[in-house]
Design a protein around this motif. Structure first.
Motif, PDB file in Angstrom:
ATOM      1  N   PRO A 139       0.815  -1.213   0.000  1.00  0.00           N
ATOM      2  CA  PRO A 139       0.000   0.000   0.000  1.00  0.00           C
ATOM      3  C   PRO A 139       0.853   1.270   0.000  1.00  0.00           C
ATOM      4  O   PRO A 139       2.014   1.243   0.413  1.00  0.00           O
ATOM      5  CB  PRO A 139      -0.803  -0.126   1.297  1.00  0.00           C
ATOM      6  N   VAL A 140       0.256   2.363  -0.445  1.00  0.00           N
ATOM      7  CA  VAL A 140       0.969   3.626  -0.611  1.00  0.00           C
ATOM      8  C   VAL A 140       0.850   4.475   0.651  1.00  0.00           C
ATOM      9  O   VAL A 140      -0.255   4.694   1.141  1.00  0.00           O
ATOM     10  CB  VAL A 140       0.337   4.439  -1.760  1.00  0.00           C
ATOM     11  N   THR A 141       1.986   4.941   1.153  1.00  0.00           N
ATOM     12  CA  THR A 141       1.936   5.883   2.291  1.00  0.00           C
ATOM     13  C   THR A 141       2.023   7.311   1.754  1.00  0.00           C
ATOM     14  O   THR A 141       2.376   7.522   0.588  1.00  0.00           O
ATOM     15  CB  THR A 141       3.116   5.674   3.265  1.00  0.00           C
ATOM     16  N   GLU A 142       1.763   8.260   2.620  1.00  0.00           N
ATOM     17  CA  GLU A 142       1.821   9.675   2.228  1.00  0.00           C
ATOM     18  C   GLU A 142       3.241  10.093   1.863  1.00  0.00           C
ATOM     19  O   GLU A 142       3.443  11.115   1.212  1.00  0.00           O
ATOM     20  CB  GLU A 142       1.298  10.576   3.361  1.00  0.00           C
ATOM     21  N   ALA A 143       4.227   9.290   2.286  1.00  0.00           N
ATOM     22  CA  ALA A 143       5.620   9.640   1.997  1.00  0.00           C
ATOM     23  C   ALA A 143       6.059   9.148   0.617  1.00  0.00           C
ATOM     24  O   ALA A 143       7.174   9.451   0.179  1.00  0.00           O
ATOM     25  CB  ALA A 143       6.522   9.034   3.063  1.00  0.00           C
ATOM     26  N   ALA A 144       5.199   8.409  -0.062  1.00  0.00           N
ATOM     27  CA  ALA A 144       5.577   7.889  -1.392  1.00  0.00           C
ATOM     28  C   ALA A 144       5.837   9.057  -2.340  1.00  0.00           C
ATOM     29  O   ALA A 144       5.222  10.122  -2.200  1.00  0.00           O
ATOM     30  CB  ALA A 144       4.450   7.014  -1.943  1.00  0.00           C
ATOM     31  N   PRO A 145       6.776   8.854  -3.280  1.00  0.00           N
ATOM     32  CA  PRO A 145       7.096   9.966  -4.174  1.00  0.00           C
ATOM     33  C   PRO A 145       5.919  10.379  -5.059  1.00  0.00           C
ATOM     34  O   PRO A 145       5.110   9.550  -5.453  1.00  0.00           O
ATOM     35  CB  PRO A 145       8.239   9.420  -5.034  1.00  0.00           C
ATOM     36  N   ILE A 146       5.862  11.675  -5.309  1.00  0.00           N
ATOM     37  CA  ILE A 146       4.867  12.220  -6.236  1.00  0.00           C
ATOM     38  C   ILE A 146       5.413  12.009  -7.646  1.00  0.00           C
ATOM     39  O   ILE A 146       6.541  12.389  -7.934  1.00  0.00           O
ATOM     40  CB  ILE A 146       4.663  13.737  -5.958  1.00  0.00           C
ATOM     41  N   LYS A 147       4.606  11.389  -8.497  1.00  0.00           N
ATOM     42  CA  LYS A 147       5.076  11.081  -9.862  1.00  0.00           C
ATOM     43  C   LYS A 147       4.573  12.138 -10.848  1.00  0.00           C
ATOM     44  O   LYS A 147       3.539  12.777 -10.605  1.00  0.00           O
ATOM     45  CB  LYS A 147       4.560   9.705 -10.276  1.00  0.00           C
ATOM     46  N   THR A 148       5.277  12.262 -11.956  1.00  0.00           N
ATOM     47  CA  THR A 148       4.830  13.197 -12.990  1.00  0.00           C
ATOM     48  C   THR A 148       3.398  12.860 -13.384  1.00  0.00           C
ATOM     49  O   THR A 148       3.076  11.704 -13.665  1.00  0.00           O
ATOM     50  CB  THR A 148       5.742  13.062 -14.237  1.00  0.00           C
ATOM     51  N   ALA A 149       2.553  13.885 -13.378  1.00  0.00           N
ATOM     52  CA  ALA A 149       1.137  13.653 -13.673  1.00  0.00           C
ATOM     53  C   ALA A 149       0.955  13.231 -15.123  1.00  0.00           C
ATOM     54  O   ALA A 149       1.683  13.690 -16.007  1.00  0.00           O
ATOM     55  CB  ALA A 149       0.335  14.913 -13.391  1.00  0.00           C
ATOM     56  N   THR A 150      -0.014  12.341 -15.353  1.00  0.00           N
ATOM     57  CA  THR A 150      -0.254  11.868 -16.720  1.00  0.00           C
ATOM     58  C   THR A 150      -1.447  12.568 -17.352  1.00  0.00           C
ATOM     59  O   THR A 150      -1.800  12.287 -18.481  1.00  0.00           O
ATOM     60  CB  THR A 150      -0.492  10.339 -16.741  1.00  0.00           C
ATOM     61  N   SER A 151      -2.086  13.463 -16.616  1.00  0.00           N
ATOM     62  CA  SER A 151      -3.182  14.245 -17.205  1.00  0.00           C
ATOM     63  C   SER A 151      -3.202  15.625 -16.561  1.00  0.00           C
ATOM     64  O   SER A 151      -2.748  15.792 -15.426  1.00  0.00           O
ATOM     65  CB  SER A 151      -4.526  13.562 -16.956  1.00  0.00           C
ATOM     66  N   PRO A 152      -3.759  16.618 -17.286  1.00  0.00           N
ATOM     67  CA  PRO A 152      -3.909  17.947 -16.678  1.00  0.00           C
ATOM     68  C   PRO A 152      -4.716  17.877 -15.380  1.00  0.00           C
ATOM     69  O   PRO A 152      -4.410  18.570 -14.408  1.00  0.00           O
ATOM     70  CB  PRO A 152      -4.646  18.747 -17.753  1.00  0.00           C
ATOM     71  N   TYR A 153      -5.724  17.005 -15.334  1.00  0.00           N
ATOM     72  CA  TYR A 153      -6.499  16.840 -14.090  1.00  0.00           C
ATOM     73  C   TYR A 153      -5.552  16.486 -12.939  1.00  0.00           C
ATOM     74  O   TYR A 153      -5.557  17.127 -11.887  1.00  0.00           O
ATOM     75  CB  TYR A 153      -7.564  15.750 -14.262  1.00  0.00           C
ATOM     76  N   GLY A 154      -4.750  15.452 -13.149  1.00  0.00           N
ATOM     77  CA  GLY A 154      -3.824  15.016 -12.107  1.00  0.00           C
ATOM     78  C   GLY A 154      -2.836  16.115 -11.754  1.00  0.00           C
ATOM     79  O   GLY A 154      -2.494  16.316 -10.586  1.00  0.00           O
ATOM     80  N   ASN A 155      -2.414  16.850 -12.774  1.00  0.00           N
ATOM     81  CA  ASN A 155      -1.468  17.938 -12.541  1.00  0.00           C
ATOM     82  C   ASN A 155      -2.083  19.036 -11.689  1.00  0.00           C
ATOM     83  O   ASN A 155      -1.415  19.620 -10.837  1.00  0.00           O
ATOM     84  CB  ASN A 155      -0.987  18.492 -13.892  1.00  0.00           C
ATOM     85  N   THR A 156      -3.387  19.313 -11.907  1.00  0.00           N
ATOM     86  CA  THR A 156      -4.015  20.361 -11.075  1.00  0.00           C
ATOM     87  C   THR A 156      -3.985  19.950  -9.604  1.00  0.00           C
ATOM     88  O   THR A 156      -3.813  20.798  -8.730  1.00  0.00           O
ATOM     89  CB  THR A 156      -5.484  20.673 -11.468  1.00  0.00           C
TER      90      THR A 156
END
Ligand code: UD1
Length: 345
Positions: A139-156
């Motif tokens: 499972p993903v914790t809050e400390a997991a790295p932020i990845k390059t967004a794959t959509s403008p939605y995700g980027n916002t």
């Protein structure tokens, strides 16, 4: 009745409406601002039938600074904000990026700028597990790295999180709780409110319930050749009422000065990964209704598997998802049946 009013932007939307119910049941006066671009005014009737309270409502766009400013003057008792107002369709955001950046960024910026002068203490921001992209581990914790967004939605979502951090770092006298949702599904157990997608649903559960009731012929399962036990994608499906309750706790800790940091970030999920095929099976088991479905090719941009480590929210917020997937599926079905009875397509 409490004296601190909560402004809920996008409060007639899916997660917003469920949160308004929980806030009102906890005794908070609420005012909703919504432009009704992806929701219906009748949602207020559903909220009233559940809570017995007619929520104050202002029809306006949060990108309209003057309208927002007027609202704060009209309601000087607003002490907290929960910001749901945003565009949220991944595919549409790729076609209309400026719309997404304009709506999602300007809404947040306007709210932040108006908070200090109106003595609003805190803002809860709706973020998403989409910030983790395809996580290196689950499972993903809050400390997991932020990845390059794959959509403008995700980027916002990523940019909005950064804007909040920058604003607080600048010394602005506010607090924020960033909530990263996994996959919110289901409806209020009363079936008075639920998800009401515009047109053909893009998300799994509304498409599934519309298929089960016969509005759609067949549900397409996007890919069964993923590196997962049954080959379909894995998600963390979190009941929308469980999710809504976390917002009440989040806003309360800011109002009561209980926050450990000026900006706190929490994953909101169950901690359980369920595959698309398992979710269909859960629906069929819980409701006794069959869902015609077929396997098709992968959907571009889909994450293979992602589920939450919700320990941080469990321990710090004292919040835990408690509604079973079977009850969640039954609530989604009851809502779909209610829509049919009301002849809403
Ligand atoms: C994504 C984003 C989420 C965002 C949401 C908004 C990720 C991990 N999540 O959720 O942040 O808020 O979109 O729309 O990027 N599926 C089918 N058939 C369908 C529909 C979906 O098989 O008809 C599958 C998808 O391939 C996916 C799963 O069901 O594996 C869930 O899809 P969906 O409900 O669209 O949500 P996400 O894509 O997980």
């Amino acid at each position: 009745m409490k004296t601190d009013r909560i402004l809920v932007t996008g409060g007639t939307g899916y997660i917003g409406s469920h949160t308004v119910v929980e806030l009102q049941q906890a005794g908070y006066p609420v005012v909703i601002i919504d432009n009704l671009s992806n929701s219906n005014i009748e949602v207020l009737d559903g909220i009233e039938r559940i809570t017995g309270i007619r929520t104050d409502f202002v029809e306006a766009d949060c990108t309209d600074f003057d309208a927002l400013s007027k609202l704060f003057q009209q309601y000087p008792d607003i002490k907290g904000i929960i910001n749901f107002a945003a565009s949220k369709a991944v595919g549409e955001s790729i076609e209309k990026p400026t719309l997404y950046y304009r709506n999602n960024l300007n809404t947040l910026i306007n709210l932040l700028d108006l908070m200090p002068q109106n003595e609003v203490k805190g803002i809860v921001f709706s973020s998403s597990c989409t910030v983790y992209g395809e996580p290196d581990m689950n499972p993903v914790t809050e400390a997991a790295p932020i990845k390059t967004a794959t959509s403008p939605y995700g980027n916002t979502k990523q940019i909005c999180e950064e804007i909040i951090h920058d604003f607080v770092r600048s010394g602005a006298p506010i607090k924020s709780v960033i909530l990263r949702y996994f996959n919110p599904v289901g409806a209020h157990p009363s079936a008075e409110i639920g998800e009401l997608p515009n047109g053909v649903p893009q998300n799994l559960v509304p498409y599934l319930t519309q298929t089960a009731i016969g509005i759609r012929k067949e549900l397409s399962v996007f890919g069964d050749d993923y590196d997962t036990p049954d080959g379909s994608c894995i998600r963390d499906f979190i009941n929308v009422v469980d999710l809504a309750k976390a917002h009440v706790i989040a806003v309360e800790r800011m109002l009561q000065d209980k926050s450990l940091d000026k900006v706190e970030t929490f994953n909101l999920g169950t901690g359980i990964g369920l595959s698309v095929k398992e979710l269909i099976a859960a629906f069929e088991r819980a409701t006794g209704v069959k869902v015609p479905h077929k396997i098709v090719g992968r959907r571009a941009g889909d994450i293979e598997k992602v589920w939450a480590e919700p320990k941080h929210a469990n321990e710090v917020l004292g919040w835990k998802a408690s509604i079973s997937i079977d009850d969640t599926m039954r609530s989604a079905w009851a809502w779909q049946c209610r829509l049919r009875d009301r002849d809403v397509k």
